[in-house]
Structures are given as structure tokens and as C-alpha cells.
Write an enzyme that holds these catalytic residues in place. Structure first.
Site, mmCIF file in Angstrom:
data_model
loop_
_atom_site.group_PDB
_atom_site.id
_atom_site.type_symbol
_atom_site.label_atom_id
_atom_site.label_comp_id
_atom_site.label_asym_id
_atom_site.label_seq_id
_atom_site.Cartn_x
_atom_site.Cartn_y
_atom_site.Cartn_z
ATOM 1 N N GLN A 34 0.236 -1.011 0.256
ATOM 2 C CA GLN A 34 0.226 -0.045 -0.364
ATOM 3 C C GLN A 34 0.693 1.146 -0.264
ATOM 4 O OE1 GLN A 34 -2.320 -0.714 3.704
ATOM 5 N NE2 GLN A 34 0.408 -1.286 5.174
ATOM 6 N N GLU A 109 1.863 -8.397 11.344
ATOM 7 C CA GLU A 109 1.459 -6.652 11.059
ATOM 8 C C GLU A 109 2.590 -6.934 9.247
ATOM 9 O OE1 GLU A 109 0.090 -3.224 10.347
ATOM 10 O OE2 GLU A 109 0.294 -4.367 8.420
ATOM 11 N N GLY A 141 -1.241 -12.004 8.738
ATOM 12 C CA GLY A 141 -2.122 -12.380 9.732
ATOM 13 C C GLY A 141 -3.293 -13.410 9.852
ATOM 14 N N ASP A 158 -7.177 -5.697 14.428
ATOM 15 C CA ASP A 158 -7.003 -4.726 14.658
ATOM 16 C C ASP A 158 -6.882 -3.614 12.942
ATOM 17 O OD1 ASP A 158 -6.257 -1.766 14.408
ATOM 18 O OD2 ASP A 158 -4.880 -1.806 15.896
ATOM 19 N N SER A 159 -7.047 -4.054 11.891
ATOM 20 C CA SER A 159 -7.341 -4.358 10.916
ATOM 21 C C SER A 159 -7.766 -2.947 9.810
ATOM 22 C CB SER A 159 -7.632 -5.815 10.206
ATOM 23 O OG SER A 159 -9.241 -4.964 9.907
ATOM 24 N N THR A 160 -7.405 -2.844 9.048
ATOM 25 C CA THR A 160 -7.679 -2.065 7.701
ATOM 26 C C THR A 160 -9.671 -2.750 7.240
ATOM 27 O OG1 THR A 160 -5.931 -3.000 6.806
ATOM 28 C CG2 THR A 160 -5.839 -0.920 6.682
ATOM 29 N N ASP A 161 -9.435 -1.652 6.201
ATOM 30 C CA ASP A 161 -11.389 -1.868 5.346
ATOM 31 C C ASP A 161 -10.742 -3.077 5.591
ATOM 32 O OD1 ASP A 161 -12.007 0.285 7.261
ATOM 33 O OD2 ASP A 161 -11.540 1.259 5.304
ATOM 34 N N PRO A 165 -4.839 -6.895 1.021
ATOM 35 C CA PRO A 165 -4.633 -7.986 2.149
ATOM 36 C C PRO A 165 -5.202 -8.227 3.687
ATOM 37 C CG PRO A 165 -3.378 -5.963 2.477
ATOM 38 C CD PRO A 165 -3.963 -5.850 1.011
HETATM 39 N N1 SAM Z 1 -7.119 1.311 13.461
HETATM 40 C C1 SAM Z 1 -7.109 1.169 12.177
HETATM 41 C C2 SAM Z 1 -8.659 1.565 10.921
HETATM 42 O O1 SAM Z 1 -9.323 0.615 11.543
HETATM 43 O O2 SAM Z 1 -7.820 2.059 10.414
HETATM 44 C C3 SAM Z 1 -5.981 -0.131 11.696
HETATM 45 C C4 SAM Z 1 -4.543 0.656 11.729
HETATM 46 S S1 SAM Z 1 -3.860 -0.834 11.972
HETATM 47 C C5 SAM Z 1 -2.489 0.010 10.848
HETATM 48 C C6 SAM Z 1 -4.020 -1.833 10.150
HETATM 49 C C7 SAM Z 1 -2.966 -2.605 9.738
HETATM 50 O O3 SAM Z 1 -3.600 -3.466 9.703
HETATM 51 C C8 SAM Z 1 -2.188 -1.969 8.842
HETATM 52 O O4 SAM Z 1 -0.931 -1.717 9.155
HETATM 53 C C9 SAM Z 1 -2.141 -3.291 7.348
HETATM 54 O O5 SAM Z 1 -1.417 -3.004 6.967
HETATM 55 C C10 SAM Z 1 -2.914 -4.454 8.210
HETATM 56 N N2 SAM Z 1 -3.240 -5.128 7.562
HETATM 57 C C11 SAM Z 1 -3.819 -5.912 7.277
HETATM 58 N N3 SAM Z 1 -3.821 -6.766 5.669
HETATM 59 C C12 SAM Z 1 -3.489 -7.751 7.365
HETATM 60 C C13 SAM Z 1 -3.273 -8.909 6.909
HETATM 61 N N4 SAM Z 1 -3.740 -9.470 6.312
HETATM 62 N N5 SAM Z 1 -2.815 -9.436 7.924
HETATM 63 C C14 SAM Z 1 -1.743 -8.404 8.832
HETATM 64 N N6 SAM Z 1 -2.166 -6.849 8.625
HETATM 65 C C15 SAM Z 1 -3.242 -6.306 7.956
#
Ligand code: SAM
Length: 296
Positions: A34, A109, A141, A158-161, A165
Site C-alpha cells: 500500500q 502486521e 495474519g 486491528d485491521s484496515t477496511d 490484504p
Molecule cells: N485503526 C485502524 C483502522 O481501523 O483504520 C487500523 C490501523 S492498523 C494500521 C491496520 C493494519 O492492518 C495496517 O497497517 C495493515 O497493513 C494491516 N493489515 C492489513 N491486512 C493484514 C493482514 N492480512 N495481516 C496482517 N496485517 C494486515
């Protein structure tokens, strides 16, 4: 010469836009996963954006991170081992390690660039990643929960939308694997999007979780930097109830400092607005009468 009028603008579903005035860019990079940006805003401190979507801002991140961590950690009677999926900014880990009884935190992460950018430019959020109880794994993850033989008391997603990934972090197979690595009294908390704008994502997510958890709830909290301002987490457990098994005495006796989370907020968060309850009633367990919440 006038300073440039720079703003971060996040649009949602091509119908809503959220804006924050930017003073300067602190970091900008493109990883294998990203676009990662950290900007200094005028009103919200440093802000992390992944692919232009706001992840956290210093002004209000404590709300999200306190609510993802302390809710399950004060319901579980003796939490010791915690798994965080995503969470690269370090805010969730910072709240988890405030608990003296936590002996091990594994954070998985996928994107090392997020971790490095936050370590360097947002230390107020990331500083606990160096806590000796924390093992940081840079990896997927989804693959981690499928392969690990370790068990956890609490799993925090604690994931993105659900894009790129992060999309498989909302799938049935992932939840089955996550439920499979929980101890007997285990609890899983999952980032559950906006009750206003993301009903389809939310209901699909809860339907995918439902078969693997004895109890399934949703709780809400304020978030100033996500569209709609009201945000939510899913609460799935092997039986523990977020209200009757909640021990406010443990919070009151602990030295854990919070700015948003209190025992009253904990209980109130599970009282859902009527439209949310009606939308999701066939998937969620009912909460017990509120007077039963403070029995401990
Ligand atoms: N609080 C935030 C929100 O709801 O927007 C989430 C923040 S945190 C930075 C989310 C993290 O999930 C990102 O840095 C992203 O790289 C990570 N992520 C996304 N897909 C993932 C996966 N399959 N395994 C591990 N981490 C992942």
C-alpha cells in the site's frame, strides 16, 4: 507568500468527505502492499494514512485503542497471552501492555513500512512495540492464524477496511482459525466498521463469525477521523459475557490510566442504537439487563 492550503481529504462511498488541514508531510512511501503516508495535521497531530485512508490520528487514537484492548481484558478473568493482527501503528499494543498480568503479546502486521514509519514519526502511539513482552512478526495474519500452534486468551483484529490484504481478515475461514487458537475463556475483538455506512460489511462479517462463537456482540465508540463518527468492534467469545463477566473492580484496582474508557463506558458501549440492533438482531446475542452488569 501565503502558505499552501493543504488538506487530507478522505472520501467514503463517493458521497461523504472528511478533511483535515495538513501542515507538512512527515513520511511518504509505497510498500509492496500500500501507499503509506504520515502527515502533521493542524488540529489532530500526526496522522497515518494507508492508501489515502485515515488509520489513526494522535488527537483521538486513544479512543479506538482503549476500546479494542480494555474491553476484553477486563472481561476475561485472567488474560495472559494476547494476539494482535494488523495494528502496525502500535496503539493497540500500547494499551495491552498497560496490564501487568499480560505475559506475552504477539503482533502480526503485514507491512513493515507502516511499523517503521510509526516508530519514527508517531512515537506517542508506537513506543510500546519495544516492550520486552511483545513479539513483532512481519507477516500475513491470515497465514499466521492458520499455521500457529500457540493459543491465546484474547485475539484483537486491528485491521484496515476489507480491501487488499485485509479482505481475508473478514472471511469465515479466518474466523474459524482465529476461534481455534483461543483458550477456553477466549475472546476475539474485530474492527467492525461504521454502523451507518457499512451495514453490508458488518452483517457479512458477523454472519461469518457467528458459527464459531458462543456469544457474539457488537459495541460502539466515538471516532473523530472515520466517516460517520460512530465506529464499532465485534466481540466474540467462548462463553464470557461482556457485561456479567466484566469486573470493574479489577479496573478500579489497577494502575491502568485511560482517557476514554471507564467501567460505565464499557457497559454503555454494548447498548446499541435501535437501528443497529434491528439490523443485526438475528446475528447478535441479546445483552443482559444492565443492572446485572455491575454485579462484580
Ligand atoms: N485503526 C485502524 C483502522 O481501523 O483504520 C487500523 C490501523 S492498523 C494500521 C491496520 C493494519 O492492518 C495496517 O497497517 C495493515 O497493513 C494491516 N493489515 C492489513 N491486512 C493484514 C493482514 N492480512 N495481516 C496482517 N496485517 C494486515
Amino acid at each position: 507568500m501565503n502558505a499552501l492550503d493543504l488538506w487530507v481529504k478522505e472520501t467514503h462511498q463517493d458521497s461523504v468527505a472528511l478533511g483535515f488541514k495538513v501542515e507538512k508531510t512527515l513520511f511518504s512511501g509505497k510498500s509492496a502492499f500500500q501507499q503509506v503516508d504520515v502527515v502533521q495535521t493542524k488540529g489532530h497531530g500526526a496522522m497515518l494514512l494507508n492508501d489515502g485512508i485515515i488509520m489513526v490520528s494522535e488527537r483521538d487514537e486513544h479512543i479506538y485503542h482503549e476500546m479494542i484492548a480494555h474491553v476484553p481484558l477486563y472481561v476475561h478473568p485472567a488474560p495472559s497471552r494476547v494476539l494482535v493482527i494488523g495494528g502496525g501503528d502500535g496503539g493497540t499494543v500500547r494499551e495491552v501492555v498497560k496490564h501487568d498480568n499480560i505475559s506475552r503479546v504477539v503482533m502480526v502486521e503485514i507491512d513493515e513500512m507502516v511499523v517503521n514509519a510509526c516508530r519514527e514519526y508517531i512515537p506517542s502511539i508506537s513506543h510500546s512495540l519495544d516492550d520486552p513482552r511483545v513479539e513483532l512478526i512481519i507477516g500475513d495474519g491470515v497465514k499466521y492464524v492458520a499455521a500457529t500452534e500457540e493459543k491465546f486468551d484474547v485475539v484483537l483484529i486491528d485491521s484496515t477496511d476489507p480491501i487488499g490484504p485485509a479482505a481475508p481478515l473478514f472471511d469465515r475461514q479466518f474466523y474459524q482459525n482465529a476461534a481455534g487458537i483461543l483458550e477456553k475463556d477466549g475472546i476475539m475483538i474485530s474492527q467492525a466498521e461504521s454502523p451507518f455506512y457499512d451495514f453490508e460489511i458488518q452483517s457479512a462479517m458477523l454472519a461469518n463469525q457467528r458459527p464459531f462463537f458462543k456469544r457474539l456482540h457488537l459495541y460502539t465508540f466515538t471516532n473523530l477521523t472515520y466517516p460517520g463518527g460512530l465506529w464499532s468492534f465485534g466481540f466474540g467469545s467462548n462463553g464470557l459475557c461482556p457485561l456479567t463477566d466484566f469486573d470493574r473492580n479489577r479496573f478500579n484496582a489497577s494502575r491502568v490510566q485511560t482517557r476514554y474508557y471507564t467501567p460505565e463506558i464499557h457497559v454503555a458501549a454494548f447498548v446499541l442504537p435501535k437501528f443497529v440492533k434491528e439490523n443485526l438482531s438475528d446475528m447478535l446475542d441479546p445483552i443482559p439487563p444492565l443492572e446485572k452488569a455491575f454485579v462484580k
